[in-house]
Motif scaffolding. Structure first.
Motif, PDB file in Angstrom:
ATOM      1  N   TYR A   1     -12.548  16.836  -7.228  1.00  0.00           N
ATOM      2  CA  TYR A   1     -11.409  16.568  -6.764  1.00  0.00           C
ATOM      3  C   TYR A   1     -10.713  17.745  -7.343  1.00  0.00           C
ATOM      4  N   PRO A   2     -10.124  17.951  -6.105  1.00  0.00           N
ATOM      5  CA  PRO A   2      -9.203  19.424  -5.623  1.00  0.00           C
ATOM      6  C   PRO A   2      -7.901  17.799  -4.943  1.00  0.00           C
ATOM      7  N   THR A   3      -6.772  18.414  -6.117  1.00  0.00           N
ATOM      8  CA  THR A   3      -5.778  17.761  -6.605  1.00  0.00           C
ATOM      9  C   THR A   3      -4.932  16.829  -5.316  1.00  0.00           C
ATOM     10  N   ALA A   4      -4.902  16.091  -4.320  1.00  0.00           N
ATOM     11  CA  ALA A   4      -4.063  15.420  -3.348  1.00  0.00           C
ATOM     12  C   ALA A   4      -2.757  14.418  -4.015  1.00  0.00           C
ATOM     13  N   PHE A   5      -3.973  13.361  -4.482  1.00  0.00           N
ATOM     14  CA  PHE A   5      -2.644  12.330  -4.625  1.00  0.00           C
ATOM     15  C   PHE A   5      -3.140  12.618  -6.430  1.00  0.00           C
ATOM     16  N   PRO A   6      -2.708  12.559  -7.938  1.00  0.00           N
ATOM     17  CA  PRO A   6      -2.649  13.040  -9.162  1.00  0.00           C
ATOM     18  C   PRO A   6      -3.255  10.748  -9.645  1.00  0.00           C
ATOM     19  N   LEU A   7      -4.537  11.317 -10.470  1.00  0.00           N
ATOM     20  CA  LEU A   7      -4.661  10.470 -10.697  1.00  0.00           C
ATOM     21  C   LEU A   7      -3.729   9.061 -11.662  1.00  0.00           C
ATOM     22  N   LYS A   8      -2.935  10.379 -12.184  1.00  0.00           N
ATOM     23  CA  LYS A   8      -1.938   9.517 -13.211  1.00  0.00           C
ATOM     24  C   LYS A   8      -1.175   8.660 -12.085  1.00  0.00           C
ATOM     25  N   HIS A   9      -0.511   9.143 -11.512  1.00  0.00           N
ATOM     26  CA  HIS A   9       0.541   8.552 -10.332  1.00  0.00           C
ATOM     27  C   HIS A   9      -0.625   7.749  -9.843  1.00  0.00           C
ATOM     28  N   GLN A  10      -1.562   7.218  -9.291  1.00  0.00           N
ATOM     29  CA  GLN A  10      -2.394   6.136  -9.662  1.00  0.00           C
ATOM     30  C   GLN A  10      -2.460   5.320  -9.998  1.00  0.00           C
ATOM     31  N   GLN A  11      -2.994   5.345 -10.768  1.00  0.00           N
ATOM     32  CA  GLN A  11      -2.744   4.718 -12.333  1.00  0.00           C
ATOM     33  C   GLN A  11      -1.293   4.042 -12.130  1.00  0.00           C
ATOM     34  N   LYS A  12      -0.533   4.488 -12.154  1.00  0.00           N
ATOM     35  CA  LYS A  12       1.555   3.780 -11.937  1.00  0.00           C
ATOM     36  C   LYS A  12       1.331   3.632 -11.396  1.00  0.00           C
ATOM     37  N   ASP A  13       0.925   3.505 -10.090  1.00  0.00           N
ATOM     38  CA  ASP A  13       1.632   2.221  -8.710  1.00  0.00           C
ATOM     39  C   ASP A  13       0.284   1.123  -9.315  1.00  0.00           C
ATOM     40  N   LEU A  14      -0.815   0.963  -9.989  1.00  0.00           N
ATOM     41  CA  LEU A  14      -1.640  -0.170 -10.168  1.00  0.00           C
ATOM     42  C   LEU A  14      -0.816  -0.422 -11.613  1.00  0.00           C
ATOM     43  N   ARG A  15      -0.052  -0.286 -12.242  1.00  0.00           N
ATOM     44  CA  ARG A  15       0.574  -0.881 -13.270  1.00  0.00           C
ATOM     45  C   ARG A  15       1.736  -1.678 -12.497  1.00  0.00           C
ATOM     46  N   LEU A  16       2.265  -0.775 -11.641  1.00  0.00           N
ATOM     47  CA  LEU A  16       3.990  -1.352 -11.484  1.00  0.00           C
ATOM     48  C   LEU A  16       3.369  -2.396 -10.555  1.00  0.00           C
ATOM     49  N   ALA A  17       2.676  -2.391  -9.537  1.00  0.00           N
ATOM     50  CA  ALA A  17       1.890  -3.301  -8.850  1.00  0.00           C
ATOM     51  C   ALA A  17       1.574  -4.470  -9.351  1.00  0.00           C
ATOM     52  N   LEU A  18       0.735  -4.378 -10.726  1.00  0.00           N
ATOM     53  CA  LEU A  18       0.349  -5.580 -12.169  1.00  0.00           C
ATOM     54  C   LEU A  18       1.550  -6.042 -12.144  1.00  0.00           C
ATOM     55  N   ALA A  19       2.359  -6.011 -12.700  1.00  0.00           N
ATOM     56  CA  ALA A  19       3.379  -6.958 -12.934  1.00  0.00           C
ATOM     57  C   ALA A  19       4.607  -7.210 -11.496  1.00  0.00           C
ATOM     58  N   LEU A  20       4.144  -6.265 -10.572  1.00  0.00           N
ATOM     59  CA  LEU A  20       4.919  -7.207  -9.532  1.00  0.00           C
ATOM     60  C   LEU A  20       4.251  -8.477  -8.852  1.00  0.00           C
ATOM     61  N   ALA A  21       2.952  -8.404  -8.858  1.00  0.00           N
ATOM     62  CA  ALA A  21       2.089  -9.538  -9.136  1.00  0.00           C
ATOM     63  C   ALA A  21       2.558 -10.380  -9.887  1.00  0.00           C
ATOM     64  N   GLU A  22       3.058 -10.691 -10.870  1.00  0.00           N
ATOM     65  CA  GLU A  22       2.716 -11.094 -12.440  1.00  0.00           C
ATOM     66  C   GLU A  22       4.510 -12.100 -12.198  1.00  0.00           C
ATOM     67  N   SER A  23       5.322 -10.993 -11.617  1.00  0.00           N
ATOM     68  CA  SER A  23       6.676 -11.404 -11.310  1.00  0.00           C
ATOM     69  C   SER A  23       6.995 -12.386 -10.300  1.00  0.00           C
ATOM     70  N   VAL A  24       5.449 -12.671  -9.538  1.00  0.00           N
ATOM     71  CA  VAL A  24       5.372 -13.867  -8.981  1.00  0.00           C
ATOM     72  C   VAL A  24       4.042 -14.587  -9.037  1.00  0.00           C
ATOM     73  N   SER A  25       4.062 -14.829 -10.124  1.00  0.00           N
ATOM     74  CA  SER A  25       2.152 -15.475 -10.740  1.00  0.00           C
ATOM     75  C   SER A  25       1.422 -15.502  -9.996  1.00  0.00           C
ATOM     76  N   GLN A  26       0.921 -14.056  -9.341  1.00  0.00           N
ATOM     77  CA  GLN A  26       0.018 -14.104  -8.421  1.00  0.00           C
ATOM     78  C   GLN A  26      -1.008 -13.319  -9.078  1.00  0.00           C
ATOM     79  N   SER A  27      -2.569 -13.876  -9.165  1.00  0.00           N
ATOM     80  CA  SER A  27      -2.979 -13.362  -9.924  1.00  0.00           C
ATOM     81  C   SER A  27      -3.910 -12.186  -8.531  1.00  0.00           C
ATOM     82  N   ILE A  28      -4.040 -11.102  -9.607  1.00  0.00           N
ATOM     83  CA  ILE A  28      -4.811  -9.681  -8.813  1.00  0.00           C
ATOM     84  C   ILE A  28      -6.009  -9.056  -9.990  1.00  0.00           C
ATOM     85  N   PRO A  29      -7.173  -9.697 -10.100  1.00  0.00           N
ATOM     86  CA  PRO A  29      -7.857  -9.807 -10.368  1.00  0.00           C
ATOM     87  C   PRO A  29      -8.840  -8.413 -10.464  1.00  0.00           C
ATOM     88  N   THR A  30      -8.809  -8.281  -9.041  1.00  0.00           N
ATOM     89  CA  THR A  30      -9.731  -6.813  -8.926  1.00  0.00           C
ATOM     90  C   THR A  30      -8.519  -5.316  -8.618  1.00  0.00           C
TER      91      THR A  30
END
Ligand SMILES: NC(=O)C1=CN([C@@H]2O[C@H](COP(=O)(O)OP(=O)(O)OC[C@H]3O[C@@H](n4cnc5c(N)ncnc54)[C@H](OP(=O)(O)O)[C@@H]3O)[C@@H](O)[C@H]2O)C=CC1
Ligand SMILES: O=CC(=O)O
Length: 324
Positions: free
Chosen positions: A260-289
């Motif tokens: 897994y040679p690092t191009a996009f660090p895993l910690k940044h991808q998880q940060k983006d998912l965390r922020l996307a979940l908050a974005l979805a919650e702000s408009v009450s959208q469910s993003i279960p996947t």
């Protein structure tokens, strides 16, 4: 309305580009004349700044870890000891920081860029952050009389090196036009999406799709192996069909080898998912996947894989299998 302008522009060192070119377009775009600052020289920031230097721009750099400036200084960049110093000595300053916390600290903290800002200057934040963070940074910057543009990028280490990023910009349109030629050195296309926050939102939506795709791909690779198929053949089959994606073709072969040679660090991808979940919650959208994918990246982080490429998320699935 959002606009897309495709340019054959940035190809890094392969393109001779003049930072003081004075041609202009009806939208107010022209060559950039002035000094360019660059804050944050990680995986993305370093090649982006290199491309600006190789294109002939007068670039001044700063990075928290000073030693990462050295390769840029060898290429001809100048150095200033703080973000405030860079901002005060440059006309436009770019920032490519890890996450919302670091982006705020570098822009608004002690000796932060805002302290060196003034009317006539511009700040372009290309980090991936959430809209609220971007608005906060924008408020600090514009309170000095300077202009603010958010411009997160889609595209990873290689597109950054090749000057083939996709800019998702929003905020001050005059600044967007003013830095257009610089964006074209670093990228292959750019979108202007409206008010500050829209670029951040777009980036998070794109990356939540990417993060889920990587998990789905990982599940497929493991399942194919478990039922006695060659996962390399799966990569090849996928590459020829409707779900073909450069990401699968690029990362699949090394994932099969558990590399897994690092191009996009895993910690940044998880940060983006965390922020996307908050974005979805702000408009009450469910993003279960996405929620399920996020849990897997969190497991991967707990396994010590935060700094590996995000494709290492497959190891979290393997760990689940082993703990059965
Ligand atoms: N890598 C990729 O494929 C892509 C990444 N992005 C996004 O771009 C941003 C940067 O990514 P990338 O270059 O990969 O990340 P890196 O982890 O390689 O670099 C992060 C940068 O942020 C700096 N930094 C971190 N914390 C602080 C702090 N508290 N104060 C000051 N500086 C700090 C680091 O400085 P130091 O060197 O001192 O640690 C480094 O310059 C992230 O938001 C990421 O999500 C977007 C598209 C693609
Ligand atoms: O943010 C990551 C990317 O590849 O884009």
């Amino acid at each position: 309305a959002p606009t897309l302008r495709l340019r054959g522009g940035g190809r890094g060192a392969r393109l001779v580009f003049s930072c003081s070119a004075s041609s202009s377009s009806p939208s107010g775009e022209g060559g950039f004349s002035g000094k360019v600052g660059f804050l944050g020289l990680g995986i993305m920031g370093a090649p982006m700044a290199s491309n600006l230097i190789n294109a002939g721009c007068d670039v001044t750099v700063w990075n928290r870890t000073r030693s990462k400036c050295d390769p840029l200084l060898s290429l001809g960049a100048k150095y200033e000891p703080s973000p405030a110093n860079v901002a005060s000595s440059c006309d436009v300053t770019f920032a490519m920081l890890a996450d919302p916390e670091s982006a705020v600290e570098v822009a608004c903290g002690a000796n932060g860029a805002a302290q060196g800002m003034a009317p006539g200057k511009g700040y372009v934040d290309v980090s991936t952050v959430d809209a609220a963070t971007s608005k906060l940074i924008g408020k600090h910057i514009t309170s000095t009389g300077a202009s603010f543009l958010e411009a997160p990028v889609s595209g990873s280490k290689k597109p950054a090196e090749d000057g083939l990023l996709i800019f998702l910009t929003a905020g001050d349109e005059s600044l967007y036009n003013r830095v257009a030629s610089l964006l074209d050195v670093m990228g292959k296309s750019r979108f202007f999406l409206g008010d500050v926050g829209k670029g951040a939102d777009m980036k998070l939506v794109v990356n939540m799709v990417m993060g889920s795709m990587m998990v789905s791909f990982s599940e497929g690779l493991l399942l194919s192996e478990k039922v006695g198929l060659d996962p390399n053949t799966l990569v090849e089959v996928i590459s020829q069909g409707a779900i073909s994606a450069p990401m699968f073709s690029l990362k699949g072969p090394s994932m099969v080898k558990a590399a897994y040679p690092t191009a996009f660090p895993l910690k940044h991808q998880q940060k983006d998912l965390r922020l996307a979940l908050a974005l979805a919650e702000s408009v009450s959208q469910s993003i279960p996947t996405v929620a399920a994918a996020n849990e897997l990246y969190k497991v991967a982080k707990s396994l010590g894989l935060a700094d590996q490429d995000f494709s290492a998320v497959i190891e979290a699935l393997k760990a689940k299998e082993q703990s059965k």
